[in-house]
Design an enzyme around this catalytic site. Structure first.
Site, mmCIF file in Angstrom:
data_model
loop_
_atom_site.group_PDB
_atom_site.id
_atom_site.type_symbol
_atom_site.label_atom_id
_atom_site.label_comp_id
_atom_site.label_asym_id
_atom_site.label_seq_id
_atom_site.Cartn_x
_atom_site.Cartn_y
_atom_site.Cartn_z
ATOM 1 C CE LYS A 11 -3.899 2.141 2.392
ATOM 2 N NZ LYS A 11 -4.887 2.024 3.483
ATOM 3 C CG ASP A 32 -13.580 5.484 5.851
ATOM 4 O OD1 ASP A 32 -14.783 5.639 5.562
ATOM 5 O OD2 ASP A 32 -12.673 5.483 5.001
#
Length: 468
Positions: A121, A226
């Protein structure tokens, strides 16, 4: 800007040396001057400028000559530095296809020597779709100036720390492998995002698992912030895995309740819309699933027991301050004292007796101190009688002022002070005169070279005028 790893084959040691020099210069420069890059890289025969041209061709650096001639790193150059470091560590050997693109990151496949596939990532804060990082997250804290590369590095470090801690406490998260700069290496989750799954065999079980993960996170002192269908992975066996952690905050955050309720609301809305699950109150409904959900009820932030762990304290999550830590320690100490009071009978009276004895001792000590202060004042007054006291001090009184002998002594002291002032002023005048006499007129080197010229004539005229 796409990540083309093939360029890495054609970069030499000097290229990475100059890239590292630009990165070091960006610690205190937005645009690093060329001279500073050359001094940090220390390449022979001015090879830095040639290398910069090559890096500029591959878009690893950006040239800016608006104020001065300088360069700055691009995200592609920062990617190459992180990948090179992780390859040297032996974390992986190759980079594969791109798995996904988010508002603040890109995910790629990487492969190890033994063939194991991992996920890489790369955080890319500063995109047009997500530039309100400074207002929405406290990465900067007290800093005023910021750099998108530096913010991406902070986000990666934060996510790696959260992932490592959650994995140790048994949460369904990917395994954190390594981290460097803005790059995080983790295990590849075998599954799909929940947003791509149209049907589930057991939607009630998946719903309870996801809701239980939110509640368990809050019990450990963390809120995801989130938690939606895009950050929940599910495999063929309907096993749930949670991803994306840079935005997590503490339960002591000022907006913790709002974030928690928002996460819960996202789950309820998605399951009601996608899988036609009803959460309305209906006691006469024959469906056992709906009755069970109604009996459990929607979780409330105030009802959650937040004493399972203090991961927000260990990881310094957003919203957990030093004041919160002090209050937490006080609460823990108070609970221990309460338990000790309940265990031992009659301890309360003993504590009262101890407090009374302490107060009595303090009062006696204060009395002794007052007596000692009075004795010291008497001694000081006796000592002052034998010493000379300044006439401007009105607090100390030595004898009576009406005594003529004391007036005569004061007059003598005044005469002595006047004589001292006169002698000091004379010494000052003499010192000033001696300093003026000792001054020398230092001429420049040109006056000695130009003998008989204009400069020498001017100096003679100046001397005559000074003598006149």
């Amino acid at each position: 800007m796409k990540l083309d790893v093939n360029v890495l084959r054609y970069l030499s040691k000097d290229d990475f040396r100059v890239l590292t020099a630009v990165e070091m210069g960006m610690r205190n420069h937005e645009i690093v001057p060329c001279e500073l890059i050359d001094r940090i890289a220390r390449l022979k025969h001015g090879g830095t400028y040639k290398v910069l041209k090559n890096l500029l061709k591959h878009k690893l650096v950006h040239h800016d000559a608006s104020k001065y001639d300088g360069f700055r790193l691009t995200y592609l150059g920062y990617d190459f530095l992180a990948i090179k470091t992780l390859v040297n560590r032996g974390v992986f050997n190759g980079v594969g296809r791109q798995l996904g693109v988010g508002k603040e990151s890109d995910i790629f496949e990487v492969i190890k020597e033994d063939g194991t596939v991992l996920a890489m990532k790369l955080h890319r804060l500063g995109r047009v779709s997500f530039r309100a990082v400074k207002a929405k997250r406290d990465y900067l804290r007290h800093r005023r100036s910021y750099n998108w590369l530096y913010l991406s590095r902070l986000a990666a470090l934060k996510e790696f720390a959260f992932m490592k801690a959650l994995e140790e406490h048994g949460f369904p998260v990917p395994q954190a492998v390594d981290c460097n700069r803005h790059c995080v290496i983790m295990s590849l989750v075998p599954g799909y995002p929940l947003v791509q799954v149209k049907e589930l065999q057991n939607p009630d079980v998946v719903f309870e698992t996801i809701l239980g993960a939110v509640i368990r996170l809050a019990e450990y002192g963390l809120i995801h912030c989130d938690f939606n269908e895009f950050n929940i992975m599910i495999d063929d066996d309907e096993k749930v895995t949670i991803i994306d952690f840079p935005q997590m905050v503490s339960v002591s955050h000022p907006n913790a309740q709002m974030y928690f309720d928002r996460d819960v609301e996202c789950i309820y809305k998605f399951f009601a819309k996608r899988y036609n699950m009803s959460f309305e109150e209906n006691e006469n409904d024959s469906d056992g699933l709906e009755v069970e959900i109604e009996e459990v009820g929607r979780p409330q932030f105030s009802e959650i027991n937040k004493n399972s762990g203090f991961l927000d304290k260990e990881l310094a999550a957003s919203g957990f301050t030093k004041n919160d830590q002090q209050e937490l320690e006080k609460l823990i100490e108070g609970e221990l004292e309460e338990h000790s009071d309940f265990d031992d009978e009659g301890t309360g009276d003993e504590d009262d007796e101890v407090d009374i004895n302490d107060t009595n001792v303090k009062q006696l000590e204060s009395l002794h101190l007052e007596k000692e202060d009075e004795n010291r004042q008497d001694v000081d007054e006796n000592d002052d009688n034998s010493q000379v006291v300044d006439e401007h001090d009105d607090n100390h009184q030595v004898g009576d002022k009406d005594d003529p002998e004391d007036e005569g002594e004061e007059a003598e002291f005044e005469d002595d002070d006047a004589e001292l002032d006169k002698s000091l002023s004379k010494q000052r005048r003499k010192a000033i005169q001696a300093a003026h006499r000792g001054k020398r007129n230092f001429a420049s080197r040109n006056t000695y070279k130009d003998k008989g010229g204009k400069s020498s004539q001017n100096s003679k005229v100046q001397k005559q005028l000074s003598g006149w």
